[in-house]
Design a protein around this motif. Structure first.
Motif, mmCIF file in Angstrom:
data_model
loop_
_atom_site.group_PDB
_atom_site.id
_atom_site.type_symbol
_atom_site.label_atom_id
_atom_site.label_comp_id
_atom_site.label_asym_id
_atom_site.label_seq_id
_atom_site.Cartn_x
_atom_site.Cartn_y
_atom_site.Cartn_z
ATOM 1 N N GLY A 183 1.215 -11.054 1.226
ATOM 2 C CA GLY A 183 1.393 -12.597 0.910
ATOM 3 C C GLY A 183 1.743 -12.456 -0.655
ATOM 4 O O GLY A 183 1.487 -11.492 -1.384
ATOM 5 N N GLY A 184 2.221 -13.513 -1.284
ATOM 6 C CA GLY A 184 2.206 -13.651 -2.567
ATOM 7 C C GLY A 184 2.964 -14.890 -2.992
ATOM 8 O O GLY A 184 3.216 -15.812 -2.356
ATOM 9 N N LEU A 185 3.441 -14.915 -4.375
ATOM 10 C CA LEU A 185 4.332 -16.194 -5.079
ATOM 11 C C LEU A 185 5.319 -15.707 -5.248
ATOM 12 O O LEU A 185 5.832 -14.782 -5.643
ATOM 13 C CB LEU A 185 3.645 -16.397 -6.391
ATOM 14 C CG LEU A 185 4.126 -17.409 -7.228
ATOM 15 C CD1 LEU A 185 4.252 -18.798 -6.562
ATOM 16 C CD2 LEU A 185 3.465 -17.526 -8.624
ATOM 17 N N GLY A 203 -6.200 -14.101 6.790
ATOM 18 C CA GLY A 203 -5.254 -14.621 6.266
ATOM 19 C C GLY A 203 -4.789 -14.332 5.136
ATOM 20 O O GLY A 203 -5.511 -13.657 4.265
ATOM 21 N N THR A 204 -3.544 -14.338 4.757
ATOM 22 C CA THR A 204 -2.886 -14.066 3.429
ATOM 23 C C THR A 204 -2.131 -15.203 2.830
ATOM 24 O O THR A 204 -1.451 -15.784 3.665
ATOM 25 C CB THR A 204 -1.906 -12.835 3.790
ATOM 26 O OG1 THR A 204 -1.634 -12.264 2.478
ATOM 27 C CG2 THR A 204 -0.919 -13.046 4.325
ATOM 28 N N GLN A 205 -2.493 -15.571 1.586
ATOM 29 C CA GLN A 205 -1.464 -16.680 1.120
ATOM 30 C C GLN A 205 -0.048 -16.436 0.505
ATOM 31 O O GLN A 205 0.264 -15.471 0.286
ATOM 32 C CB GLN A 205 -2.478 -17.094 -0.377
ATOM 33 C CG GLN A 205 -1.640 -18.300 -1.072
ATOM 34 C CD GLN A 205 -1.917 -19.716 -0.241
ATOM 35 O OE1 GLN A 205 -3.078 -19.847 0.033
ATOM 36 N NE2 GLN A 205 -0.980 -20.364 -0.198
ATOM 37 N N VAL A 206 0.662 -17.422 1.203
ATOM 38 C CA VAL A 206 2.093 -17.387 0.891
ATOM 39 C C VAL A 206 2.153 -18.658 0.069
ATOM 40 O O VAL A 206 2.187 -19.714 0.390
ATOM 41 C CB VAL A 206 3.063 -17.105 2.226
ATOM 42 C CG1 VAL A 206 4.356 -17.336 1.481
ATOM 43 C CG2 VAL A 206 2.775 -15.979 2.578
ATOM 44 N N THR A 207 2.704 -18.432 -1.169
ATOM 45 C CA THR A 207 3.177 -19.591 -2.176
ATOM 46 C C THR A 207 4.595 -19.494 -2.346
ATOM 47 O O THR A 207 5.129 -18.773 -2.869
ATOM 48 C CB THR A 207 2.130 -19.822 -3.266
ATOM 49 O OG1 THR A 207 1.030 -19.733 -3.036
ATOM 50 C CG2 THR A 207 2.594 -20.971 -3.981
ATOM 51 N N VAL A 208 5.507 -20.740 -1.909
ATOM 52 C CA VAL A 208 6.686 -20.729 -2.414
ATOM 53 C C VAL A 208 6.970 -21.765 -3.393
ATOM 54 O O VAL A 208 6.802 -22.970 -3.198
ATOM 55 C CB VAL A 208 7.716 -21.055 -1.129
ATOM 56 C CG1 VAL A 208 9.322 -21.055 -1.619
ATOM 57 C CG2 VAL A 208 7.356 -19.720 -0.171
ATOM 58 N N SER A 209 7.556 -21.585 -4.521
ATOM 59 C CA SER A 209 7.648 -22.410 -5.706
ATOM 60 C C SER A 209 9.392 -22.927 -5.552
ATOM 61 O O SER A 209 10.213 -22.202 -5.270
ATOM 62 C CB SER A 209 7.445 -21.831 -6.952
ATOM 63 O OG SER A 209 8.188 -20.728 -7.315
ATOM 64 N N SER A 210 9.473 -24.070 -6.051
ATOM 65 C CA SER A 210 10.631 -24.742 -5.873
ATOM 66 C C SER A 210 11.651 -24.392 -7.398
ATOM 67 O O SER A 210 10.896 -24.043 -8.289
ATOM 68 C CB SER A 210 10.780 -26.321 -5.679
ATOM 69 O OG SER A 210 9.894 -26.678 -6.679
#
Length: 124
Positions: free
Chosen positions: A9-11, A117-124
């Motif tokens: 996961g990641g940003l 769980g692993t965090q996935v962050t998608v920025s616009s």
């Protein structure tokens, strides 16, 4: 005992790609199927994709079909989720899960073993 550990996961930015991995550090794949479930902030867990470990099929939610690909490397006891064309609405904690159900594993309630769980962050 199934012990599932997610990574990857990641940003990222919208339109980027990311690959999640899930390793079963317990017994070799003994479940019937494995899958990915996600939970966005303030929302319920949502089915993303699943794969029958015998190789007989894959399933995807409509929201990710055509953008995400699920696969396994049975020799490494590892499952992957290749995510492409990521959107901000894909932001969530992604959980690896396993099941012995004989039903097509397309619902959250079909899964009975979970990773952290692993965090996935998608920025616009």
């Amino acid at each position: 005992q199934v012990q599932l550990v997610e990574s990857g996961g990641g940003l990222v930015q919208a339109g980027d790609s990311l690959r999640l991995s899930c390793t079963n550090s317990g017994r070799s794949f003994s479940s019937v199927a494995m899958g990915w479930i996600r939970q966005a902030p303030g929302k319920e867990r949502e089915f993303v994709a699943s794969i029958i470990l015998s190789g007989s099929g894959t399933y995807y939610s409509d929201s990710v079909k055509g953008r995400f690909t699920i696969s396994t490397d049975n020799a490494k006891n590892t499952m992957y989720l290749q995510m492409s064309s990521l959107k901000p609405e894909d932001t969530a904690i992604y959980y690896c899960a396993a099941t012995d159900t004989l039903l097509p594993p397309t619902m959250v309630r079909h899964f009975d073993s979970w990773g952290q769980g692993t965090q996935v962050t998608v920025s616009s």
